[in-house]
Design a protein around this motif. Structure first.
Motif, PDB file in Angstrom:
ATOM      1  N   VAL A 174     133.660  70.162  55.533  1.00 10.57           N
ATOM      2  CA  VAL A 174     133.649  69.288  54.356  1.00 10.57           C
ATOM      3  C   VAL A 174     133.554  67.825  54.787  1.00 10.57           C
ATOM      4  CG1 VAL A 174     134.954  68.503  52.344  1.00 10.57           C
ATOM      5  CG2 VAL A 174     135.008  70.912  53.000  1.00 10.57           C
ATOM      6  N   ILE A 175     132.711  67.082  54.076  1.00  4.76           N
ATOM      7  CA  ILE A 175     132.586  65.641  54.287  1.00  4.76           C
ATOM      8  C   ILE A 175     133.107  64.946  53.035  1.00  4.76           C
ATOM      9  CG2 ILE A 175     131.007  63.752  54.838  1.00  4.76           C
ATOM     10  CD1 ILE A 175     131.063  65.972  56.933  1.00  4.76           C
ATOM     11  N   GLY A 176     133.933  63.948  53.219  1.00  2.00           N
ATOM     12  CA  GLY A 176     134.467  63.219  52.073  1.00  2.00           C
ATOM     13  C   GLY A 176     134.308  61.723  52.235  1.00  2.00           C
ATOM     14  N   VAL A 177     134.101  61.064  51.123  1.00  2.00           N
ATOM     15  CA  VAL A 177     134.033  59.600  51.127  1.00  2.00           C
ATOM     16  C   VAL A 177     134.481  59.109  49.753  1.00  2.00           C
ATOM     17  CG1 VAL A 177     131.595  59.540  50.413  1.00  2.00           C
ATOM     18  CG2 VAL A 177     132.579  57.574  51.591  1.00  2.00           C
ATOM     19  N   ASP A 178     135.193  57.981  49.761  1.00  2.00           N
ATOM     20  CA  ASP A 178     135.677  57.412  48.504  1.00  2.00           C
ATOM     21  C   ASP A 178     134.982  56.069  48.293  1.00  2.00           C
ATOM     22  OD1 ASP A 178     137.078  56.984  46.203  1.00  2.00           O
ATOM     23  OD2 ASP A 178     138.901  56.309  47.202  1.00  2.00           O
ATOM     24  N   ILE A 179     134.235  55.985  47.221  1.00  2.00           N
ATOM     25  CA  ILE A 179     133.490  54.754  46.935  1.00  2.00           C
ATOM     26  C   ILE A 179     134.221  54.021  45.820  1.00  2.00           C
ATOM     27  CG2 ILE A 179     131.246  53.788  46.322  1.00  2.00           C
ATOM     28  CD1 ILE A 179     130.079  56.610  47.086  1.00  2.00           C
ATOM     29  N   ILE A 180     134.753  52.878  46.150  1.00  2.00           N
ATOM     30  CA  ILE A 180     135.545  52.131  45.152  1.00  2.00           C
ATOM     31  C   ILE A 180     134.727  50.948  44.642  1.00  2.00           C
ATOM     32  CG2 ILE A 180     137.756  52.855  46.100  1.00  2.00           C
ATOM     33  CD1 ILE A 180     137.940  50.314  47.654  1.00  2.00           C
ATOM     34  N   PRO A 181     135.035  50.456  43.476  1.00  2.00           N
ATOM     35  CA  PRO A 181     134.273  49.330  42.935  1.00  2.00           C
ATOM     36  C   PRO A 181     134.400  48.104  43.831  1.00  2.00           C
ATOM     37  CG  PRO A 181     135.647  50.329  41.247  1.00  2.00           C
ATOM     38  CD  PRO A 181     136.075  50.907  42.541  1.00  2.00           C
TER      39      PRO A 181
ATOM     40  N   GLU B  33     134.300  43.991  44.932  1.00  2.00           N
ATOM     41  CA  GLU B  33     134.922  42.809  44.350  1.00  2.00           C
ATOM     42  C   GLU B  33     133.924  42.113  43.428  1.00  2.00           C
ATOM     43  OE1 GLU B  33     135.847  40.790  47.941  1.00  2.00           O
ATOM     44  OE2 GLU B  33     137.869  41.642  48.069  1.00  2.00           O
TER      45      GLU B  33
ATOM     46  N   GLU C 148     132.437  38.821  41.682  1.00  2.00           N
ATOM     47  CA  GLU C 148     132.408  37.378  41.901  1.00  2.00           C
ATOM     48  C   GLU C 148     132.763  36.664  40.589  1.00  2.00           C
ATOM     49  OE1 GLU C 148     129.023  35.961  44.619  1.00  2.00           O
ATOM     50  OE2 GLU C 148     128.297  37.845  43.800  1.00  2.00           O
TER      51      GLU C 148
END
Lengths: 69, 196
Positions: free
Chosen positions: A47-54, A56, A58
């Motif tokens: 399993v590959i996991g990644v968390d993409i968060i919003p 910053e 401007e």
């Protein structure tokens, strides 16, 4: 012992011996020396996991008003 | 001479006893040997195919695409471009734990669009021998450098060796994450070994 009892014992002995002989013949005494091959396709999973968060944001208004008195 | 029922049953029982004893005796004792006999002991060791991910999870952690960038590229070789993800030096590790050479294919359980989402994401894999396992992966190698991995089965190793110090491979991954993608994402990697 009367004849009927003797006959009954004889029949019982015959039946027991017959069953024993049949069982011994069915349960062959040979030792199995092979096992089934398990060459079928094999699979495994990861399993590959990644968390993409919003990102910053401007604040252009703050930048524009920062230099004003 | 006329036999009554009792006599008939008696004779049949005696016959059954004699026949049974013959078979039982043959089973238990075999036959008498009067000369030297030779015997053969035969054993067949069958082949067994088996794969195992000794490292089955690769987590890139949390991050975001830098402001003003269309997307970020991250991989498990330690590269992070235009993103804030922590440098990742892990990988999945796959071991041929059977006793036969395999042909190995890799695929995913979902599309890259379903995995990452956003505009034009990519998901790539790279396969290499684990340190100390030189020669584990030979033959056709679609993923000798980073190449798209998807739901189509693609040959990662034409031959994945077994046993000793050459049966383990590392699988690294590279993601291109568009700036419009968001959320916690996972994808399954499916390794299938076929006996050669």
């Amino acid at each position: 012992m009367d004849a009927k009892k003797k006959l009954t014992i004889l029949v019982i002995v015959a039946v027991i011996l017959a069953i024993t002989a049949i069982v011994l013949n069915i349960a062959d005494s040979e030792v199995p020396t092979t096992r089934s091959s398990s060459d079928a396709d094999q699979s495994s999973g990861g399993v590959i996991g990644v968390d993409i968060i919003p990102g910053e944001v401007e604040d252009k208004l703050l930048e524009e008003t920062a230099g004003q008195p | 001479m006329k036999l009554d029922n009792t006599e008939i049953i008696s004779y049949i029982s005696i016959a059954v006893i004699i026949i049974s004893l013959f078979f039982i005796g043959a089973e238990i004792t075999g036959y008498a040997v009067t000369e030297n006999e030779t015997a053969i002991v035969n054993v067949t060791i069958s082949t067994s195919a088996a794969l195992e991910f000794t490292t089955a999870l690769l987590d890139f952690g949390s991050g975001y695409v830098n402001a003003g960038q269309a997307g970020a590229t991250i991989n498990s070789d330690g590269t992070v471009t235009d993103g804030t993800w922590a440098v990742q030096n892990g990988e999945l590790v796959l071991d041929n734990i059977g006793n036969i050479n395999l042909s190995l294919t890799l695929s995913t359980n979902k599309t890259v669009a379903d995995f990452i989402d956003g505009l034009n994401p990519t998901f790539k894999a790279k396969v290499s021998d684990t340190a100390g396992n030189t020669g584990a992966c030979t033959g056709t190698q679609t993923f000798s450098s980073y190449a798209e991995v998807n739901q189509t089965l693609q040959t990662a190793c034409g031959k994945l060796a077994f046993g000793g110090d050459f049966d383990e491979i590392d699988i690294n991954f590279e993601l291109y994450i568009p700036n419009d993608a968001e959320g916690a994402k996972t994808i399954g990697i499916i390794a299938i070994g076929t006996t050669l």
